[in-house]
Scaffold this motif. Structure first.
Motif, PDB file in Angstrom:
ATOM      1  N   GLU A 103      -1.398 -17.510  10.387  1.00 46.59           N
ATOM      2  CA  GLU A 103      -2.656 -17.856   9.718  1.00 46.59           C
ATOM      3  C   GLU A 103      -3.053 -16.767   8.717  1.00 46.59           C
ATOM      4  O   GLU A 103      -3.470 -17.054   7.592  1.00 46.59           O
ATOM      5  N   THR A 104      -2.874 -15.494   9.149  1.00 43.38           N
ATOM      6  CA  THR A 104      -3.200 -14.381   8.252  1.00 43.38           C
ATOM      7  C   THR A 104      -2.290 -14.400   7.037  1.00 43.38           C
ATOM      8  O   THR A 104      -2.732 -14.202   5.894  1.00 43.38           O
ATOM      9  N   ARG A 105      -1.012 -14.639   7.273  1.00 43.14           N
ATOM     10  CA  ARG A 105      -0.058 -14.716   6.159  1.00 43.14           C
ATOM     11  C   ARG A 105      -0.481 -15.781   5.162  1.00 43.14           C
ATOM     12  O   ARG A 105      -0.466 -15.564   3.948  1.00 43.14           O
ATOM     13  N   ASN A 106      -0.859 -16.958   5.660  1.00 46.46           N
ATOM     14  CA  ASN A 106      -1.261 -18.047   4.778  1.00 46.46           C
ATOM     15  C   ASN A 106      -2.526 -17.700   3.997  1.00 46.46           C
ATOM     16  O   ASN A 106      -2.646 -18.034   2.810  1.00 46.46           O
ATOM     17  N   ARG A 107      -3.460 -17.013   4.656  1.00 45.25           N
ATOM     18  CA  ARG A 107      -4.687 -16.581   3.971  1.00 45.25           C
ATOM     19  C   ARG A 107      -4.356 -15.658   2.804  1.00 45.25           C
ATOM     20  O   ARG A 107      -4.941 -15.759   1.732  1.00 45.25           O
ATOM     21  N   ILE A 108      -3.423 -14.768   3.045  1.00 44.71           N
ATOM     22  CA  ILE A 108      -3.064 -13.799   2.003  1.00 44.71           C
ATOM     23  C   ILE A 108      -2.330 -14.484   0.860  1.00 44.71           C
ATOM     24  O   ILE A 108      -2.627 -14.269  -0.322  1.00 44.71           O
ATOM     25  N   MET A 109      -1.362 -15.340   1.193  1.00 46.39           N
ATOM     26  CA  MET A 109      -0.510 -15.944   0.169  1.00 46.39           C
ATOM     27  C   MET A 109      -1.229 -17.015  -0.642  1.00 46.39           C
ATOM     28  O   MET A 109      -0.707 -17.483  -1.653  1.00 46.39           O
ATOM     29  N   GLU A 110      -2.427 -17.416  -0.215  1.00 47.75           N
ATOM     30  CA  GLU A 110      -3.230 -18.316  -1.039  1.00 47.75           C
ATOM     31  C   GLU A 110      -3.691 -17.620  -2.308  1.00 47.75           C
ATOM     32  O   GLU A 110      -4.007 -18.261  -3.302  1.00 47.75           O
ATOM     33  N   ARG A 111      -3.749 -16.288  -2.256  1.00 46.14           N
ATOM     34  CA  ARG A 111      -4.131 -15.504  -3.418  1.00 46.14           C
ATOM     35  C   ARG A 111      -2.887 -15.085  -4.198  1.00 46.14           C
ATOM     36  O   ARG A 111      -1.789 -15.049  -3.668  1.00 46.14           O
ATOM     37  N   ASP A 112      -3.081 -14.740  -5.445  1.00 47.31           N
ATOM     38  CA  ASP A 112      -1.961 -14.263  -6.265  1.00 47.31           C
ATOM     39  C   ASP A 112      -1.801 -12.762  -6.075  1.00 47.31           C
ATOM     40  O   ASP A 112      -2.190 -11.960  -6.932  1.00 47.31           O
ATOM     41  N   VAL A 113      -1.206 -12.385  -4.939  1.00 45.28           N
ATOM     42  CA  VAL A 113      -1.013 -10.963  -4.649  1.00 45.28           C
ATOM     43  C   VAL A 113       0.466 -10.606  -4.825  1.00 45.28           C
ATOM     44  O   VAL A 113       1.350 -11.455  -4.708  1.00 45.28           O
ATOM     45  N   ILE A 114       0.719  -9.337  -5.099  1.00 47.03           N
ATOM     46  CA  ILE A 114       2.098  -8.874  -5.252  1.00 47.03           C
ATOM     47  C   ILE A 114       2.846  -9.017  -3.942  1.00 47.03           C
ATOM     48  O   ILE A 114       3.960  -9.535  -3.883  1.00 47.03           O
ATOM     49  N   ASP A 115       2.236  -8.538  -2.853  1.00 42.85           N
ATOM     50  CA  ASP A 115       2.887  -8.577  -1.543  1.00 42.85           C
ATOM     51  C   ASP A 115       1.868  -8.183  -0.492  1.00 42.85           C
ATOM     52  O   ASP A 115       0.756  -7.739  -0.800  1.00 42.85           O
ATOM     53  N   TYR A 116       2.252  -8.335   0.779  1.00 42.83           N
ATOM     54  CA  TYR A 116       1.417  -7.868   1.885  1.00 42.83           C
ATOM     55  C   TYR A 116       2.260  -6.989   2.803  1.00 42.83           C
ATOM     56  O   TYR A 116       3.465  -7.193   2.948  1.00 42.83           O
ATOM     57  N   VAL A 117       1.634  -5.994   3.391  1.00 39.64           N
ATOM     58  CA  VAL A 117       2.318  -5.057   4.279  1.00 39.64           C
ATOM     59  C   VAL A 117       1.516  -4.931   5.568  1.00 39.64           C
ATOM     60  O   VAL A 117       0.398  -4.403   5.551  1.00 39.64           O
ATOM     61  N   PRO A 118       2.054  -5.400   6.697  1.00 37.18           N
ATOM     62  CA  PRO A 118       1.352  -5.233   7.968  1.00 37.18           C
ATOM     63  C   PRO A 118       1.324  -3.778   8.402  1.00 37.18           C
ATOM     64  O   PRO A 118       2.278  -3.035   8.192  1.00 37.18           O
ATOM     65  N   ASP A 120       1.860  -2.312  11.163  1.00 36.94           N
ATOM     66  CA  ASP A 120       2.339  -2.494  12.535  1.00 36.94           C
ATOM     67  C   ASP A 120       3.565  -1.655  12.862  1.00 36.94           C
ATOM     68  O   ASP A 120       4.277  -1.936  13.827  1.00 36.94           O
ATOM     69  N   SER A 121       3.845  -0.629  12.046  1.00 35.82           N
ATOM     70  CA  SER A 121       5.016   0.187  12.352  1.00 35.82           C
ATOM     71  C   SER A 121       4.808   1.608  11.858  1.00 35.82           C
ATOM     72  O   SER A 121       3.868   1.898  11.102  1.00 35.82           O
ATOM     73  N   ALA A 122       5.727   2.481  12.272  1.00 36.74           N
ATOM     74  CA  ALA A 122       5.660   3.874  11.844  1.00 36.74           C
ATOM     75  C   ALA A 122       6.023   4.020  10.371  1.00 36.74           C
ATOM     76  O   ALA A 122       5.829   5.085   9.785  1.00 36.74           O
ATOM     77  N   PHE A 123       6.540   2.947   9.756  1.00 42.80           N
ATOM     78  CA  PHE A 123       6.999   3.021   8.374  1.00 42.80           C
ATOM     79  C   PHE A 123       6.038   2.340   7.399  1.00 42.80           C
ATOM     80  O   PHE A 123       6.396   2.067   6.260  1.00 42.80           O
ATOM     81  N   THR A 124       4.812   2.060   7.856  1.00 41.00           N
ATOM     82  CA  THR A 124       3.868   1.337   7.014  1.00 41.00           C
ATOM     83  C   THR A 124       3.569   2.070   5.723  1.00 41.00           C
ATOM     84  O   THR A 124       3.579   1.477   4.634  1.00 41.00           O
ATOM     85  N   LEU A 125       3.297   3.383   5.804  1.00 43.13           N
ATOM     86  CA  LEU A 125       2.999   4.150   4.593  1.00 43.13           C
ATOM     87  C   LEU A 125       4.160   4.076   3.607  1.00 43.13           C
ATOM     88  O   LEU A 125       3.970   3.846   2.411  1.00 43.13           O
ATOM     89  N   GLU A 126       5.386   4.271   4.120  1.00 47.77           N
ATOM     90  CA  GLU A 126       6.564   4.220   3.258  1.00 47.77           C
ATOM     91  C   GLU A 126       6.716   2.845   2.607  1.00 47.77           C
ATOM     92  O   GLU A 126       7.083   2.735   1.434  1.00 47.77           O
ATOM     93  N   THR A 127       6.410   1.786   3.382  1.00 39.76           N
ATOM     94  CA  THR A 127       6.554   0.433   2.860  1.00 39.76           C
ATOM     95  C   THR A 127       5.535   0.150   1.765  1.00 39.76           C
ATOM     96  O   THR A 127       5.862  -0.447   0.730  1.00 39.76           O
ATOM     97  N   VAL A 128       4.281   0.584   1.969  1.00 40.22           N
ATOM     98  CA  VAL A 128       3.250   0.391   0.941  1.00 40.22           C
ATOM     99  C   VAL A 128       3.633   1.126  -0.340  1.00 40.22           C
ATOM    100  O   VAL A 128       3.558   0.581  -1.444  1.00 40.22           O
ATOM    101  N   VAL A 129       4.055   2.377  -0.197  1.00 40.81           N
ATOM    102  CA  VAL A 129       4.434   3.174  -1.364  1.00 40.81           C
ATOM    103  C   VAL A 129       5.625   2.543  -2.087  1.00 40.81           C
ATOM    104  O   VAL A 129       5.636   2.431  -3.317  1.00 40.81           O
ATOM    105  N   ALA A 130       6.632   2.112  -1.325  1.00 43.67           N
ATOM    106  CA  ALA A 130       7.816   1.487  -1.930  1.00 43.67           C
ATOM    107  C   ALA A 130       7.441   0.195  -2.660  1.00 43.67           C
ATOM    108  O   ALA A 130       7.970  -0.092  -3.741  1.00 43.67           O
ATOM    109  N   THR A 131       6.531  -0.579  -2.087  1.00 41.99           N
ATOM    110  CA  THR A 131       6.085  -1.818  -2.716  1.00 41.99           C
ATOM    111  C   THR A 131       5.363  -1.537  -4.022  1.00 41.99           C
ATOM    112  O   THR A 131       5.579  -2.223  -5.036  1.00 41.99           O
TER     113      THR A 131
END
Length: 434
Positions: A103-118, A120-131
């Motif tokens: 449901e959260t994914r669908n809420r996000i993808m209804e908008r024109d966003v580049i991407d979403y990053v949960p 939920d992991s130790a690599f979240t900061l790295e994933t946001v920066v890489a995105t």
């Protein structure tokens, strides 16, 4: 406003800065992420902790923000209102969220966003920066969409533009070939299969005859249920295939994977063709590229010339001041040479030790000598500081004209003999081979 990690250099006017918005209500997380973003993106970060603060900073100067990283749920924006705010104002947006489900994914993808990053992991900061880094890099990548159905073209173009790619649309294979001829910087083609006159298979085969896979990636698309369509594309030379209707995340990942492959190939090519100390092309690249440039000039009935440049008394300078000074001298001369030939079409390389070579396609020996003498004179005005002492560098240059006969090696030998004459006649001068 919470805090601003702008990091602006004093010499830069504030109005010219492009900033990244970080919208996050956790001070600890925001501080850690803003530091990582600023270090990796080398852009100032403006941090907001609420929708109210976001209104405040964007109202000041909406055009200042090149991207936003926005938390899905804020105390005063529990349903993604902050995302709507940035997207509606044309600020490319990456979403990060502590909770993730379908449901959260669908809420996000209804908008024109580049991407979403949960979160939920130790690599979240790295994933946001890489995105964020990927989105900024995408702005330098041009993609060609080929589809005879306007609605499909527009949908795909919109999805890719949200990802920050530069997009060109055409409706046929013939148009695609024409656009590629006029736009050699296109790196990726996305082609439909069912098209009149020239289908996706034939377009792919013709593209492969002109462009290697390390120069241009091709992705086939189709709404057909026939799994052999993907096989046909891959057999024709495509690098990937995507079925329609698109799942946005799959499209994003496949496009990004192909673009990253091109970037890795380019990086490896640069490592193989560049001199580590100066960043100039190396001897191998010079010899691989010079022949083609000479032939292109000859096809236009133009002569070419080659010059060999050598730093005067380099061994003595090295012995007197140490190898670190020698490296500084080489790097300084290389930087000036690179500036001198930038955008000219001339080929510059470090071919060994303190020697550099410049190929002047389409120029006579007289014209090459004149340019070389400007280079020599300007380098003689450059100064290196060593232990508070000013050291002046000079160079000697030998030039040879390239006619219709003989190999490149022969002309380099002639230029080297002219260089020897310049050394013998007092250094800091240019001589032309007879």
């Amino acid at each position: 406003m919470a805090y601003r990690a702008t990091g602006r250099r004093q010499s830069e006017p504030i109005a010219k800065e492009l900033k990244v918005l970080l919208v996050e209500d956790s001070r600890t997380y925001a501080l850690a992420l803003s530091r990582r973003l600023e270090a990796e993106l080398r852009l100032p970060i403006v941090v907001c902790q609420s929708l109210n603060e976001l209104h405040e900073v964007v109202t000041e100067n909406r055009a200042a923000y090149t991207m936003a990283v926005v938390d899905l749920n804020l105390p005063d924006a529990p349903r993604g209102e902050a995302i709507d705010f940035t997207v509606q104002r044309g600020i490319p947006t990456i979403v990060h969220t502590a909770s993730y489900d379908l449901e959260t994914r669908n809420r996000i993808m209804e908008r024109d966003v580049i991407d979403y990053v949960p979160k939920d992991s130790a690599f979240t900061l790295e994933t946001v920066v890489a995105t964020a880094k990927r989105a900024l890099a995408n702005r330098q990548t041009r993609i060609l969409i080929v589809d005879d159905t306007a609605a499909t073209r527009k949908l795909l173009a919109h999805m890719l533009k949200v990802q920050q790619y530069q997009v060109i649309e055409v409706g046929s294979g013939d148009e695609a070939l024409s656009v590629l001829e006029d736009n050699p910087d296109i790196r990726l083609v996305v082609s439909d299969y069912y098209m009149p006159a020239m289908d996706g298979y034939e377009l792919t085969r013709r593209l492969r005859r002109q462009f290697a896979s390390n120069r241009l990636r091709v992705i086939g698309v189709s709404s057909s249920n026939d799994r052999m369509v993907s096989v046909g594309f891959l057999k024709a030379g495509a690098n990937d295939f995507i079925s329609m209707p698109f799942i946005p995340e799959e499209l994003q990942c496949r496009i990004a994977s192909n673009v990253e492959t091109l970037e890795q190939i380019e990086l490896l090519h640069n490592l193989a063709s560049r001199d580590a100390l100066t960043g100039l092309f190396n001897r191998r690249h010079f010899f691989e590229s010079a022949g083609r440039l000479i032939e292109e000039a000859q096809a236009k009935n133009l002569t070419s010339a080659v010059a060999i440049l050598d730093i005067d008394d380099f061994k003595q300078l090295n012995d007197s001041h140490g190898h670190d000074f020698g490296d500084q001298a080489l790097a300084k001369v290389a930087r000036y040479l690179a500036q001198s030939v930038e955008g000219s079409g001339h080929l510059l390389a470090r071919i060994g030790g303190e020697e550099f070579a410049i190929l002047f396609p389409g120029l006579s020996a007289k014209e090459a000598m004149r340019l070389s003498d400007h280079i020599r004179l300007d380098i003689s005005h450059e100064i290196l500081l060593v232990d508070d002492r000013q050291i002046t560098l000079t160079v000697s240059i030998g030039v040879a004209e390239i006619g219709g006969q003989g190999s490149l090696d022969q002309y380099l030998v002639a230029a080297d003999r002219a260089l020897y004459t310049a050394k013998h006649e007092g250094r800091n001068c240019v001589r032309v081979a007879p």
